[in-house]
Write a protein that holds these residues in place. Sequence first.
Motif, PDB file in Angstrom:
ATOM      1  N   CYS A  60       0.844  -1.184   0.000  1.00 32.03           N
ATOM      2  CA  CYS A  60       0.000   0.000   0.000  1.00 32.03           C
ATOM      3  C   CYS A  60       0.885   1.242   0.000  1.00 32.03           C
ATOM      4  O   CYS A  60       1.906   1.281   0.686  1.00 32.03           O
ATOM      5  CB  CYS A  60      -0.881  -0.025   1.245  1.00 32.03           C
ATOM      6  N   ILE A  62       0.658   5.282   0.739  1.00 32.75           N
ATOM      7  CA  ILE A  62      -0.144   6.371   1.300  1.00 32.75           C
ATOM      8  C   ILE A  62       0.729   7.620   1.312  1.00 32.75           C
ATOM      9  O   ILE A  62       1.721   7.672   2.026  1.00 32.75           O
ATOM     10  CB  ILE A  62      -0.646   6.051   2.721  1.00 32.75           C
ATOM     11  N   SER A  66       0.629  14.182  -4.683  1.00 35.32           N
ATOM     12  CA  SER A  66      -0.202  13.637  -5.753  1.00 35.32           C
ATOM     13  C   SER A  66       0.492  13.864  -7.083  1.00 35.32           C
ATOM     14  O   SER A  66       0.751  14.999  -7.471  1.00 35.32           O
ATOM     15  CB  SER A  66      -1.575  14.320  -5.750  1.00 35.32           C
ATOM     16  N   ARG A  71       1.770   7.281  -9.730  1.00 32.18           N
ATOM     17  CA  ARG A  71       0.717   6.256  -9.781  1.00 32.18           C
ATOM     18  C   ARG A  71       0.982   5.274 -10.931  1.00 32.18           C
ATOM     19  O   ARG A  71       0.874   4.056 -10.758  1.00 32.18           O
ATOM     20  CB  ARG A  71      -0.650   6.894  -9.958  1.00 32.18           C
ATOM     21  N   ASN A  81      -3.065  -0.810  -4.382  1.00 28.39           N
ATOM     22  CA  ASN A  81      -3.564   0.110  -3.363  1.00 28.39           C
ATOM     23  C   ASN A  81      -2.646   1.328  -3.261  1.00 28.39           C
ATOM     24  O   ASN A  81      -1.702   1.345  -2.474  1.00 28.39           O
ATOM     25  CB  ASN A  81      -3.690  -0.608  -2.024  1.00 28.39           C
ATOM     26  N   TYR A  83      -2.744   5.337  -2.706  1.00 26.87           N
ATOM     27  CA  TYR A  83      -3.550   6.457  -2.234  1.00 26.87           C
ATOM     28  C   TYR A  83      -2.676   7.708  -2.216  1.00 26.87           C
ATOM     29  O   TYR A  83      -1.809   7.855  -1.350  1.00 26.87           O
ATOM     30  CB  TYR A  83      -4.114   6.171  -0.842  1.00 26.87           C
ATOM     31  N   VAL A  86      -3.472  12.245  -0.008  1.00 24.54           N
ATOM     32  CA  VAL A  86      -4.208  11.882   1.200  1.00 24.54           C
ATOM     33  C   VAL A  86      -4.017  12.952   2.280  1.00 24.54           C
ATOM     34  O   VAL A  86      -2.892  13.174   2.731  1.00 24.54           O
ATOM     35  CB  VAL A  86      -3.738  10.503   1.731  1.00 24.54           C
ATOM     36  N   GLN A  92      -6.808   6.967   6.342  1.00 17.42           N
ATOM     37  CA  GLN A  92      -6.599   6.107   5.177  1.00 17.42           C
ATOM     38  C   GLN A  92      -6.062   4.745   5.600  1.00 17.42           C
ATOM     39  O   GLN A  92      -6.502   3.710   5.098  1.00 17.42           O
ATOM     40  CB  GLN A  92      -5.644   6.760   4.185  1.00 17.42           C
ATOM     41  N   TYR A  96      -7.873   1.144   5.075  1.00 16.97           N
ATOM     42  CA  TYR A  96      -7.155   0.083   4.363  1.00 16.97           C
ATOM     43  C   TYR A  96      -7.124  -1.199   5.204  1.00 16.97           C
ATOM     44  O   TYR A  96      -7.400  -2.294   4.699  1.00 16.97           O
ATOM     45  CB  TYR A  96      -5.742   0.550   4.017  1.00 16.97           C
TER      46      TYR A  96
END
Length: 176
Positions: A60, A62, A66, A71, A81, A83, A86, A92, A96
Amino acid sequence: MEEKSYKEYLQHITTFIFDVDGVLTDGTVQVTSTGEMLRTMNIKDGYALKTAADLGFNICIISGGSNEGVRIRLSALGIKNIYLGVPDKVEQLDNYFKKHSIKSENALFMGDDLPDYHVMKLVGLPCCPQDAVPEIKNISKYVSHKNGGNGAVRDVIEQVLKVQEKWNKNFNAKYD
């Protein structure tokens, strides 16, 4: 009561959670004339992430940052996963864990700076790169000898997989 060595936690890790900037990158950004922010990721960290994903570990990401390029890169490694952007990492993480029925003691979180502080306190193995800020180093059960973006992610994944006898079990020795 004697504090457990970080190595005692490795056998029980099923979930790797990482911040991006300062962990998967060295924390610097190049800003283009159009305002796009470019980051650099370590290919060896990528290999370890893909290996862990292929072995069925929960992975994951987090991050408060951004960036669509981040991504795309992480998705290409098999991470589902992701994110980004955030505002509340604790919320978050909680979502999860609930969604995937993950126990906190089976999770590792690698962060590097103050936005990671509270979320790192909620996992079994909080860890950080060598160049993390002092407050994060102080709560980490493991501080990698590698800096963020320079193999810290590979370091911690490799240690977990070796302890669990899963590191490169399918590696073809002809590449030695």
